[in-house]
Every structure is written in structure tokens, then in C-alpha cells.
Design a protein around this motif. Structure first.
Motif, mmCIF file in Angstrom:
data_model
loop_
_atom_site.group_PDB
_atom_site.id
_atom_site.type_symbol
_atom_site.label_atom_id
_atom_site.label_comp_id
_atom_site.label_asym_id
_atom_site.label_seq_id
_atom_site.Cartn_x
_atom_site.Cartn_y
_atom_site.Cartn_z
ATOM 1 N N SER A 1 69.940 90.618 28.467
ATOM 2 C CA SER A 1 69.603 91.981 27.718
ATOM 3 C C SER A 1 71.373 92.018 27.046
ATOM 4 C CB SER A 1 69.329 92.909 28.106
ATOM 5 O OG SER A 1 70.475 93.476 29.122
ATOM 6 N N CYS A 2 72.283 91.726 27.612
ATOM 7 C CA CYS A 2 73.534 92.236 27.227
ATOM 8 C C CYS A 2 73.597 91.704 25.720
ATOM 9 C CB CYS A 2 74.837 92.770 28.058
ATOM 10 S SG CYS A 2 76.018 93.385 27.398
ATOM 11 N N SER A 3 73.829 90.241 26.312
ATOM 12 C CA SER A 3 73.738 89.461 25.029
ATOM 13 C C SER A 3 72.778 89.358 24.072
ATOM 14 C CB SER A 3 73.333 87.770 25.838
ATOM 15 O OG SER A 3 74.486 87.659 26.982
ATOM 16 N N ALA A 4 71.993 89.568 24.677
ATOM 17 C CA ALA A 4 71.196 89.486 22.937
ATOM 18 C C ALA A 4 70.770 91.181 22.179
ATOM 19 C CB ALA A 4 69.688 89.959 23.634
ATOM 20 N N PHE A 5 71.787 92.061 22.659
ATOM 21 C CA PHE A 5 71.997 93.222 22.358
ATOM 22 C C PHE A 5 73.254 92.852 21.124
ATOM 23 C CE2 PHE A 5 75.222 97.186 22.188
ATOM 24 C CZ PHE A 5 74.334 97.558 20.996
ATOM 25 N N LEU A 6 74.372 92.279 21.816
ATOM 26 C CA LEU A 6 75.521 91.891 21.237
ATOM 27 C C LEU A 6 75.037 90.871 20.142
ATOM 28 C CD1 LEU A 6 77.933 91.841 24.048
ATOM 29 C CD2 LEU A 6 77.445 92.940 22.233
ATOM 30 N N LEU A 7 74.379 89.427 20.235
ATOM 31 C CA LEU A 7 73.993 89.047 19.050
ATOM 32 C C LEU A 7 73.058 89.596 17.882
ATOM 33 C CD1 LEU A 7 73.256 85.757 21.935
ATOM 34 C CD2 LEU A 7 75.178 86.161 19.889
ATOM 35 N N SER A 8 72.026 89.794 19.056
ATOM 36 C CA SER A 8 71.670 90.950 17.430
ATOM 37 C C SER A 8 72.934 91.716 16.083
ATOM 38 C CB SER A 8 70.148 91.649 18.228
ATOM 39 O OG SER A 8 70.687 92.559 18.460
ATOM 40 N N LEU A 9 73.162 92.308 17.009
ATOM 41 C CA LEU A 9 74.702 93.073 16.640
ATOM 42 C C LEU A 9 75.110 92.498 14.812
ATOM 43 C CD1 LEU A 9 75.762 96.143 18.278
ATOM 44 C CD2 LEU A 9 74.108 95.940 16.849
#
Length: 98
Positions: free
Chosen positions: A68-76
Motif C-alpha cells: 500500500s505504501c509503494s502504491a501510494f508513492l508510485l501513484s504520486l
């Protein structure tokens, strides 16, 4: 005596006055709301994971935290690249390669 030499350089064009270089040219239609929703939901997942105070088998929780943290950073990162001047700076071929 008349000036026989013409100016050899063109005048510089004024840069566009966009705030922070923001543009929505590359994320049109339904793509921008979907990417924004993806960033919001992944941030919500990170927050929900941090609320958990204790667990018995934490391996799955740690994996969920990582994803979830990786998905957040990549979407940003995707929003920053496609909604700013970075896309034009690096070029479409390099952005697609990354």
C-alpha cells in the motif's frame, strides 16, 4: 549609412505562466480522476494499516503495508510526472521506458 547586417538571433519566447508548471494535457478524461482516486485509496490503506496496534501473525500485515505504501508513492510519482512539465522535459520515450 544603412545597417547592412540583420539580427541573426530570434527573440526569446516568454515562458508560459502556469503555476508550478501544472498541466492536465497528458491525463485527460477519466484518467486523471482514476489516478487521483488511486492515490487517495492507497493513502487510506496506509492509514488503516497504521491503526492496527497488535497482531499475532504480522507477515501479511507487513506485506500489506509495503504494497500500500509503494502504491501510494508510485501513484504520486505518476501524477507528478504527467501533470507537470517533467513529461516535456524528459520526453515521451523516456517516460514510457521508465
Amino acid at each position: 549609412m544603412d545597417n547592412v547586417y540583420n539580427e541573426t538571433t530570434e527573440p526569446q519566447a516568454k515562458p508560459s505562466r502556469r503555476p508550478f508548471g501544472c498541466t492536465l494535457r497528458h491525463l485527460r478524461g477519466w484518467r486523471l480522476p482514476i489516478k487521483a482516486l488511486q492515490a487517495i485509496l492507497s493513502l487510506l490503506a496506509v492509514i488503516c494499516e497504521e491503526i492496527v496496534e497488535g497482531c499475532i501473525k504480522c507477515g501479511g500485515l507487513y506485506f500489506f503495508e509495503f504494497t500500500s505504501c509503494s502504491a501510494f508513492l508510485l501513484s504520486l510519482l505518476i501524477l507528478c510526472v504527467y501533470c507537470t512539465d517533467v513529461y516535456e522535459t524528459f520526453g515521451e520515450d523516456k517516460v514510457q521506458t521508465v
